[in-house]
Design a protein around this motif. Structure first.
Motif, PDB file in Angstrom:
ATOM      1  N   GLU A   1       0.817  -1.214   0.000  1.00 60.01           N
ATOM      2  CA  GLU A   1       0.000   0.000   0.000  1.00 60.01           C
ATOM      3  C   GLU A   1       0.859   1.276   0.000  1.00 60.01           C
ATOM      4  O   GLU A   1       0.339   2.365  -0.184  1.00 60.01           O
ATOM      5  CB  GLU A   1      -0.987   0.017   1.178  1.00 60.01           C
ATOM      6  CG  GLU A   1      -0.370  -0.005   2.558  1.00 60.01           C
ATOM      7  CD  GLU A   1      -0.195  -1.419   3.091  1.00 60.01           C
ATOM      8  OE1 GLU A   1       0.108  -2.330   2.275  1.00 60.01           O
ATOM      9  OE2 GLU A   1      -0.345  -1.630   4.305  1.00 60.01           O
ATOM     10  N   ASN A   2       2.167   1.143   0.233  1.00 58.68           N
ATOM     11  CA  ASN A   2       3.012   2.324   0.253  1.00 58.68           C
ATOM     12  C   ASN A   2       3.983   2.420  -0.921  1.00 58.68           C
ATOM     13  O   ASN A   2       4.807   3.324  -0.975  1.00 58.68           O
ATOM     14  CB  ASN A   2       3.803   2.381   1.573  1.00 58.68           C
ATOM     15  CG  ASN A   2       2.889   2.502   2.766  1.00 58.68           C
ATOM     16  OD1 ASN A   2       2.762   1.581   3.555  1.00 58.68           O
ATOM     17  ND2 ASN A   2       2.207   3.639   2.863  1.00 58.68           N
TER      18      ASN A   2
ATOM     19  N   ALA B   1      -0.987  -0.004  11.065  1.00 56.83           N
ATOM     20  CA  ALA B   1      -2.433   0.086  10.921  1.00 56.83           C
ATOM     21  C   ALA B   1      -3.044  -1.268  11.271  1.00 56.83           C
ATOM     22  O   ALA B   1      -2.491  -2.324  10.919  1.00 56.83           O
ATOM     23  CB  ALA B   1      -2.792   0.475   9.492  1.00 56.83           C
TER      24      ALA B   1
ATOM     25  N   TRP C   1      -7.059  -3.354  11.809  1.00 57.48           N
ATOM     26  CA  TRP C   1      -8.519  -3.250  11.667  1.00 57.48           C
ATOM     27  C   TRP C   1      -9.185  -4.528  12.148  1.00 57.48           C
ATOM     28  O   TRP C   1      -8.521  -5.544  12.336  1.00 57.48           O
ATOM     29  CB  TRP C   1      -8.910  -2.890  10.228  1.00 57.48           C
ATOM     30  CG  TRP C   1      -8.397  -3.804   9.157  1.00 57.48           C
ATOM     31  CD1 TRP C   1      -9.035  -4.893   8.641  1.00 57.48           C
ATOM     32  CD2 TRP C   1      -7.156  -3.719   8.467  1.00 57.48           C
ATOM     33  NE1 TRP C   1      -8.282  -5.483   7.679  1.00 57.48           N
ATOM     34  CE2 TRP C   1      -7.114  -4.784   7.552  1.00 57.48           C
ATOM     35  CE3 TRP C   1      -6.061  -2.843   8.544  1.00 57.48           C
ATOM     36  CZ2 TRP C   1      -6.022  -5.004   6.704  1.00 57.48           C
ATOM     37  CZ3 TRP C   1      -4.990  -3.054   7.705  1.00 57.48           C
ATOM     38  CH2 TRP C   1      -4.967  -4.128   6.785  1.00 57.48           C
TER      39      TRP C   1
ATOM     40  N   SER D   1     -13.645  -6.471   8.750  1.00 57.67           N
ATOM     41  CA  SER D   1     -13.678  -5.102   8.225  1.00 57.67           C
ATOM     42  C   SER D   1     -12.569  -5.010   7.172  1.00 57.67           C
ATOM     43  O   SER D   1     -12.050  -6.024   6.724  1.00 57.67           O
ATOM     44  CB  SER D   1     -13.462  -4.144   9.395  1.00 57.67           C
ATOM     45  OG  SER D   1     -13.227  -2.858   8.926  1.00 57.67           O
ATOM     46  N   ASP D   2     -12.163  -3.813   6.754  1.00 55.07           N
ATOM     47  CA  ASP D   2     -11.031  -3.734   5.835  1.00 55.07           C
ATOM     48  C   ASP D   2     -10.161  -2.539   6.171  1.00 55.07           C
ATOM     49  O   ASP D   2     -10.485  -1.749   7.055  1.00 55.07           O
ATOM     50  CB  ASP D   2     -11.508  -3.686   4.378  1.00 55.07           C
ATOM     51  CG  ASP D   2     -12.368  -2.464   4.137  1.00 55.07           C
ATOM     52  OD1 ASP D   2     -11.854  -1.347   4.296  1.00 55.07           O
ATOM     53  OD2 ASP D   2     -13.564  -2.643   3.818  1.00 55.07           O
ATOM     54  N   SER D   3      -9.082  -2.386   5.412  1.00 60.15           N
ATOM     55  CA  SER D   3      -8.074  -1.414   5.795  1.00 60.15           C
ATOM     56  C   SER D   3      -8.585   0.025   5.749  1.00 60.15           C
ATOM     57  O   SER D   3      -7.970   0.910   6.323  1.00 60.15           O
ATOM     58  CB  SER D   3      -6.841  -1.551   4.893  1.00 60.15           C
ATOM     59  OG  SER D   3      -7.235  -1.356   3.549  1.00 60.15           O
ATOM     60  N   SER D   4      -9.724   0.249   5.070  1.00 61.86           N
ATOM     61  CA  SER D   4     -10.228   1.621   5.065  1.00 61.86           C
ATOM     62  C   SER D   4     -10.796   1.998   6.432  1.00 61.86           C
ATOM     63  O   SER D   4     -11.032   3.162   6.707  1.00 61.86           O
ATOM     64  CB  SER D   4     -11.282   1.784   3.975  1.00 61.86           C
ATOM     65  OG  SER D   4     -12.384   0.944   4.257  1.00 61.86           O
ATOM     66  N   HIS D   5     -11.055   0.996   7.291  1.00 65.76           N
ATOM     67  CA  HIS D   5     -11.526   1.281   8.651  1.00 65.76           C
ATOM     68  C   HIS D   5     -10.417   1.104   9.673  1.00 65.76           C
ATOM     69  O   HIS D   5     -10.663   0.841  10.838  1.00 65.76           O
ATOM     70  CB  HIS D   5     -12.708   0.373   9.023  1.00 65.76           C
ATOM     71  CG  HIS D   5     -13.913   0.633   8.191  1.00 65.76           C
ATOM     72  ND1 HIS D   5     -14.175  -0.058   7.016  1.00 65.76           N
ATOM     73  CD2 HIS D   5     -14.925   1.531   8.329  1.00 65.76           C
ATOM     74  CE1 HIS D   5     -15.290   0.398   6.478  1.00 65.76           C
ATOM     75  NE2 HIS D   5     -15.768   1.363   7.254  1.00 65.76           N
ATOM     76  N   ALA D   6      -9.176   1.224   9.198  1.00 68.40           N
ATOM     77  CA  ALA D   6      -8.048   0.940  10.087  1.00 68.40           C
ATOM     78  C   ALA D   6      -7.824   2.062  11.103  1.00 68.40           C
ATOM     79  O   ALA D   6      -8.170   3.221  10.850  1.00 68.40           O
ATOM     80  CB  ALA D   6      -6.790   0.746   9.251  1.00 68.40           C
TER      81      ALA D   6
ATOM     82  N   GLN E   1      -1.662  -4.599   9.121  1.00 64.97           N
ATOM     83  CA  GLN E   1      -1.219  -4.366   7.738  1.00 64.97           C
ATOM     84  C   GLN E   1       0.144  -5.025   7.525  1.00 64.97           C
ATOM     85  O   GLN E   1       0.856  -5.330   8.489  1.00 64.97           O
ATOM     86  CB  GLN E   1      -1.110  -2.866   7.448  1.00 64.97           C
ATOM     87  CG  GLN E   1       0.064  -2.218   8.166  1.00 64.97           C
ATOM     88  CD  GLN E   1       0.251  -0.748   7.838  1.00 64.97           C
ATOM     89  OE1 GLN E   1       0.662   0.009   8.680  1.00 64.97           O
ATOM     90  NE2 GLN E   1      -0.082  -0.335   6.608  1.00 64.97           N
TER      91      GLN E   1
END
Lengths: 909, 110
Positions: free
Chosen positions: A343-344, A614, A616, A620-625, A687
């Motif tokens: 993701e980075n 991060a 979560w 759920s998923d990483s957008s709610h981390a 993550q």
């Protein structure tokens, strides 16, 4: 005679040179013109007359030169006279001289000491040729930088550095890299730290540092597989450890148990680029790979090298940055680490290098202390101002006792400027003596300050020899104080008409209001300034108290820290035996009588080491981390720390590298992820990291909240993982925490003995957890201590000032008081009259002080913990304290007024 | 043609300048002419001696200077005695008469 006229003419001659010169030129030329006019009147033609006049004059320039000689001579001679006169006066009143000199020396000394630290830390450039050309190369934006950072400074990875080294743009004449490390210079089984530097091959060439002895590294020394080609040591290290022996060259020293030959010594002026530290030993970067297992050379996520570049003449930072910008995309494309968290990756590819100024070097100390030091300088400046106000009052008093003398001299025709000069000479003398002793005092004070900031884990080194800036500062402070306390009284003393003064010295009724005006203003500003100081002191000490009262979530008292270096042994063991081996060591320590609990921990809370990721909720998923801090601990960690364990189980022998990953979380973690009051049995996902893919953890326990990074933070979410599940920790030394009822002095030898018995190859280093925590509040203790000291000093000086003014007023109003009493005023009314005077000064001063505080309060907000600059309690206590001191200071004069015998008072002159 | 001028004795110039200003303020050339006049041309003060003396005496506080307009409407610096200057003139005059008297008597003695 007339000291003042000397000083004034010195000013005229030195500072207003052009005006004096123009004036003189005009004067001589007008003489020539008049002479020519005269000749024209007697019939000469005008051009001939002008020539004749100039001839008779004997040359405009020669005349001017003769006048200049006379003026210069006069100035010096009369200056010396005034100084002699001033000295006689000072010797005649030793008490006054002592008090004045002492308060000036303290005031100027404190200011200079703090300035000296600021100078060394902030202003002075590095002791290398052309420091202005030095720049730092760093990322414009660190968002998405992942991995582990080994320094406070702006650091890059070795792959990035190698790209810069091989492709640096034209903007630079050279680039170099360095990283800090701790080296152990003791033989196996012992620990003796030295400040180490990893440096690129041409580090010393780029900086322009030549060896004092032997040689420094060259680019040829720094290549992959270089092994240990040698060590360059600092002058201080050569003195301290090698006995300043020239034959030490070529001799081996032990660095992390490897023999390394000393090849060179750097000059004493060069202590490294980290202002605030002094390096001991430098090794080439390639030597870092001596132990393959720990090599950083190909690590794309270990950030440990600071990169500097020397700009070519004529290049600006902006142009260099533009060039770096063009090479950045290719550079980061080439170096993208395979293991970089996906993701980075985009962030990494968008990294951009830029050039930043680095002439004054790098400093963690600077970031930490420059604001407090500026603030302390301002505080010390206030103390000096208060001292000046006192001196001005004293000088006023002295001037008024000489009022008649002054009046006589002015009546006899001495110009006012003369008398002023003479009065100023006395101030100048005092200021000079004060500044001189202040400079001496500053040397001691700045060393004391430095030792205050020096902590066990972070030895400091600052070059404190006074340079021209420090000298200039002291002289400036001296001149300023001289003008402040000398000029106003001198102006005041000479303002009155002589006839008035001669009368006033005789018999007066209520001394005119105007004469008290200046004194009242002085006293009022003293009160205002000391209110600021006292309130500041209270704010900082309350802030410190708040900090010390924070519940960190654990009890640091009675915890001994043992850093055991097992790496040499561990790496020889098969992976599966490493954790059991370490557990055996812990068991051995646990068996010592008096030891209650033992555990090992990756990051000691508030110890500086941190990592966060991060996380979560399952499903759920990483957008709610959320971001959570992480730590790795062994069984019994919570018992050692006395952090409450709320639910579930501790780590135990079930948790191994083969079992499913488990975690213990704190309440803040459960709250932040919305896991309910008992999260045990639930899962969370972390993550991916440079070393691990995305992973799920089962929560097996719930612990109470505790601090992690900083005592000032709100309780952060923390997930504790098991050291027994992380095999790669075998690559690091083990940090063991031991809770015991024994004092550390008894426990340390027992632990040392137990470890040596277990395996003599293990080196251990001991520390107290409370000491580590104490180091974390050094800045706060510094502010509280020094501002407290300045606050007391200010209060004392201001009360002396107020006492002086009120006493003076009572003396001047003796006649008036006598008349009032004769007319029937009782003692209480007289006391009330004097106290009303004091109350007026106090009220106005406190009001002004509060106004100043409200304005400057914003500047200190970031340095305060748990209270605001407008904290009503601190302000209230300050006002009450000031009022109390002011009342005590005014009581004596008031009582004296009340005891006056009316008849005597009426006759009093 | 100017009459033969005599070298000034040390200290005499100050006295002459003070004396020349006793009646009112003068500019540099005015002082020089006034001295010629009152000494009947015995002493001619050259600018090279006059200006240093004027500036020294101003420093000592005996004279005060200010710019003004001269007869021909030229700007010139005018000097006048301060009170200290007047006292100085008195003191110097007395001293000078003492010396002059003593020297005179000494020369008359046989």
């Amino acid at each position: 005679m007339a000291l003042l006229s000397r000083i004034a003419s010195l000013f005229r001659n030195l500072f207003r040179r052009t005006r004096v010169e123009q004036d003189l030129d005009l004067e001589v030329r007008s003489y020539a013109a008049l002479l020519a006019d005269e000749k024209v009147r007697t019939g000469t033609r005008s051009d001939a007359a002008r020539r004749a006049a100039l001839m008779e004059l004997g040359g405009v320039e020669q005349v001017k030169e003769q006048v200049r000689d006379v003026r210069a001579g006069m100035t010096l001679e009369s200056f010396a006279q005034d100084i002699r006169y001033g000295l006689r006066l000072l010797i005649k009143s030793p008490g006054f001289t002592l008090v004045a000199t002492l308060s000036l020396a303290l005031g100027i000394g404190a200011n200079t000491a703090i300035f000296q630290l600021l100078d060394a830390l902030r202003i002075r450039t590095l002791p290398v040729p052309h420091p202005q050309e030095l720049t730092e190369l760093f990322l414009t934006d660190t968002t998405g930088r992942r991995g582990s950072s080994q320094s406070w400074f702006d650091v890059l990875t070795n792959p990035i550095w190698e790209q810069v080294r091989d492709h640096w743009p034209d903007a630079f004449s050279g680039v170099a890299a360095w990283g800090e490390d701790g080296f152990n210079i003791a033989p196996r089984g012992q620990v003796r730290g030295a400040q180490g530097l990893w440096v690129s091959g041409d580090f010393f060439q780029v900086l322009g540092v030549r060896p004092m002895l032997g040689r420094v590294f060259t680019a040829a020394d720094d290549h992959r597989g270089c092994g240990l080609p040698g060590a360059v040591v600092s002058y201080a290290f050569w003195q301290r450890e090698l006995g300043a022996d020239r034959a030490a060259l070529g001799r081996p020293i032990s660095i992390d148990f490897h023999p390394v030959e000393v090849i060179g010594v750097t000059p004493a002026s060069f202590t490294g680029l980290d202002v605030g530290k002094s390096f001991d030993i430098a090794l080439p970067i390639c030597s870092q790979a001596t132990d393959d297992a720990f090599s950083f050379l190909d690590a794309g996520t270990i950030w440990w090298l600071t990169v500097v570049g020397r700009l070519n003449p004529g290049w600006t930072l902006a142009r260099a940055t533009a060039e770096l910008g063009t090479i950045s995309p290719g550079l980061f494309q080439t170096t993208l680490p395979k293991e970089y968290p996906r993701e980075n990756i985009k962030d990494y590819l968008h990294f951009k290098l830029a050039a930043y100024p680095a002439a004054t070097g790098f400093s963690g100390l600077r970031q930490m202390y420059q604001d407090p030091l500026w603030l302390l300088l301002a505080t010390a400046g206030l103390v000096l101002l208060i001292a000046c106000a006192n001196l001005a009052n004293l000088m006023l008093a002295r001037a008024s006792t000489r009022e008649r003398e002054t009046a006589v001299r002015m009546a006899l025709g001495a110009p006012r400027s003369r008398v002023i000069r003479q009065l100023l000479a006395e101030s100048l003398l005092l200021a000079t003596i004060g500044a001189g002793s202040g400079l001496l005092l500053a040397g001691l004070l700045s060393r004391f300050l430095l030792s205050f900031l020096n902590t066990q884990d972070n030895p400091l080194f600052l070059d404190l020899h006074p340079d021209w800036r420090v000298l200039g500062f002291t002289i400036g402070a001296g001149v300023l104080t001289c003008l402040l306390f000398g000029l106003a009284p001198a102006l005041g003393a000479t303002r009155i008409a002589p006839s008035e003064a001669m009368k006033a010295g005789g018999r007066g009724l209520t001394a005119s209001r105007e004469r008290f005006g200046l004194r009242r203003v002085l006293a009022t500003s003293q009160i205002a300034l000391s209110l600021v100081l006292v309130a500041g002191a209270l704010l900082f000490s309350r802030s410190l108290r708040n900090l010390l009262n924070v519940n960190p979530g654990f009890d640091p008292n009675g915890i001994l820290i043992a850093d055991a270096d097992l790496t040499q042994i561990q790496t020889k063991l098969p992976w599966d035996s490493r954790v059991p081996y370490k557990l055996q060591l812990l068991d051995r320590i646990r068996a010592i009588p008096g030891v209650k609990a033992v555990a090992d921990v990756r990051f000691l809370p508030l110890g500086g080491g941190t990592t966060d990721n991060a996380v979560w909720r399952e499903g759920s998923d990483s957008s709610h981390a959320i971001t959570s801090d992480f730590n790795w601990v062994s069984q019994d960690y919570f018992r050692v720390m006395e952090t409450p364990f709320l639910a579930g189980r501790d780590f135990d022998s079930r948790d191994t590298s083969h079992s499913a990953p488990v975690a213990i979380v704190n309440r803040a973690f459960a709250r932040a992820l919305g896991l309910g009051p008992n999260p045990v049995g639930q899962y969370f996902r972390r993550q991916s990291t440079p070393s691990d893919p995305e992973m799920d953890f089962e929560i097996v326990g719930l612990a109470g909240d505790s601090k992690y990074r900083d005592i000032r933070e709100a309780d952060p979410p923390i997930a504790f993982l098991a050291t027994s599940q992380e095999l790669r920790f075998a690559n690091y030394s083990v940090q063991i925490v031991i809770r015991s009822s024994l004092p550390a002095s008894d426990l340390t030898p027992l632990v040392r003995h137990a470890v040596a018995e277990f395996n003599p190859e293990i080196s251990v280093d001991f520390g107290l957890f409370t000491d580590t925590l104490r180091d974390g509040t050094t800045r706060d203790r510094l502010m509280a201590t020094l501002s407290g000291f300045f606050g007391l000093l200010g209060l004392l000086l201001a009360s002396i000032g107020l006492y002086g003014v009120l006493s003076y007023i009572v003396v001047r109003r003796t006649n008036e008081i006598g008349i009032r009493m004769t007319l029937g005023a009782n003692r209480r009314e007289v006391v009330g009259m004097v106290l009303a005077d004091a109350a007026l000064v106090l009220g106005l001063g406190a009001g002004a002080g509060l106004a100043i505080l409200l304005v400057v309060g914003k500047a200190v907000r970031s340095l305060l913990f748990g209270l605001r600059p407008s904290d009503p309690l601190a302000l209230g206590i300050a006002i009450v304290a000031l009022a109390a001191v002011a009342m005590i200071a005014s009581y004596l004069p008031a009582r004296r007024a009340a005891r006056l015998d009316p008849m005597a008072a009426l006759r009093w002159e | 043609m100017k009459p033969e001028s005599t070298e000034l004795l040390q200290g005499t110039l100050d006295l002459l300048i003070l004396k020349s200003l006793a009646l009112g303020s003068l500019h540099g050339l005015g002082i020089s002419r006034r001295i010629e006049q009152i000494t009947h041309g015995t002493f001619v003060v050259k600018p090279g001696s006059l200006f240093p003396a004027l500036h020294r005496m101003e420093e000592q506080g005996w004279l005060q200077a200010e710019w003004g307009a001269s007869e021909a409407n030229r700007r010139a610096k005018y000097y006048r005695l301060t009170r200290a200057g007047q006292r100085q003139l008195g003191a110097e005059t007395e001293r000078w008469s003492r010396i002059a008297g003593a020297i005179g008597r000494a020369l008359e003695a046989t």
